[in-house]
Enzyme design. Sequence first.
Site, PDB file in Angstrom:
ATOM      1  N   SER A 133       0.854  -1.178   0.000  1.00  0.00           N
ATOM      2  CA  SER A 133       0.000   0.000   0.000  1.00  0.00           C
ATOM      3  C   SER A 133       0.898   1.238   0.000  1.00  0.00           C
ATOM      4  O   SER A 133       1.860   1.310  -0.752  1.00  0.00           O
ATOM      5  CB  SER A 133      -0.958  -0.030   1.195  1.00  0.00           C
ATOM      6  OG  SER A 133      -1.808   1.103   1.180  1.00  0.00           O
ATOM      7  N   SER A 134       0.618   2.196   0.854  1.00  0.00           N
ATOM      8  CA  SER A 134       1.379   3.440   0.898  1.00  0.00           C
ATOM      9  C   SER A 134       0.980   4.210   2.143  1.00  0.00           C
ATOM     10  O   SER A 134      -0.134   4.041   2.669  1.00  0.00           O
ATOM     11  CB  SER A 134       1.072   4.292  -0.342  1.00  0.00           C
ATOM     12  OG  SER A 134       1.564   5.613  -0.201  1.00  0.00           O
ATOM     13  N   TYR A 147      -5.412   7.761  -5.669  1.00  0.00           N
ATOM     14  CA  TYR A 147      -4.275   6.955  -5.219  1.00  0.00           C
ATOM     15  C   TYR A 147      -4.394   6.623  -3.731  1.00  0.00           C
ATOM     16  O   TYR A 147      -4.350   5.454  -3.325  1.00  0.00           O
ATOM     17  CB  TYR A 147      -2.959   7.686  -5.495  1.00  0.00           C
ATOM     18  CG  TYR A 147      -1.732   6.921  -5.049  1.00  0.00           C
ATOM     19  CD1 TYR A 147      -1.237   5.873  -5.817  1.00  0.00           C
ATOM     20  CD2 TYR A 147      -1.093   7.236  -3.852  1.00  0.00           C
ATOM     21  CE1 TYR A 147      -0.112   5.154  -5.406  1.00  0.00           C
ATOM     22  CE2 TYR A 147       0.028   6.528  -3.439  1.00  0.00           C
ATOM     23  CZ  TYR A 147       0.514   5.493  -4.214  1.00  0.00           C
ATOM     24  OH  TYR A 147       1.619   4.783  -3.799  1.00  0.00           O
TER      25      TYR A 147
END
Length: 248
Positions: A133-134, A147
């Site tokens: 993921s982020s 995003y």
Amino acid sequence: MELGLTGKRFLVTGGTRGIGRAVVEGLLAEGADVAFCARSADAVTDAQAELTADGSIAFGTAVDVRDQAALTDWVAHGAASLGGIDGVVANVSALSDDWLSSIEVDLMGTVGLVDAALPHLLASEAGSIVTISSVSGREIDVFAGSYGSIKAAVIHYTQGLAHQLAGQGVRANTVSPGNTYFPGGVWPAIERDDPELFKASLDLNPTGRMATAREVANAVVFLSSSAASFITGTNLLVDGALTRGVQF
């Protein structure tokens, strides 16, 4: 620490560069066998030649994860080539502000990989799922929008898998990198084209730098290993203290 990865079999999407490439290299260094994919046939060919030069077992295939049938076929071929699947790493990202692309690549590319691999993971003695993921999936930042939203969905999806599969011997975890700098990645392009944004982003990190792909991959490899046998349902940040929210 012995990670217990010798002879284990993994599939990695987006494995020709950046974090995905570093994950493939890290798994191979620990004695695992790996099938990896990416969209560019030329990049896959080059990566396979480089990764197997020392005798490591790695199979590369050109696959666009938006094509669910092709993704399913690749998983089946990977399982046949490796003799089974012990773990998957869902690494691909559209890196896009376009909602449809983010859904098709980041979310459904992950779901499609897991759905196709799950029968093999359930047959393994130590099935592992790691999704990438982020930090943008955890807090609002410059990448808010499609995003960040879809990366948040990946975390939620993975933690749901962890609860559903814990009793069946399959673990599921997420690694959420902070800004990660590697050749061909988004940050060298931002450094070149928007130096003010690059400097502002760099200044946010108290370490004074961005992560390397290897540093992120180290976390992925650990979570994929039997050394992490009682870790499931976690979202591990690899961000150098970039995020400021307290995790409970």
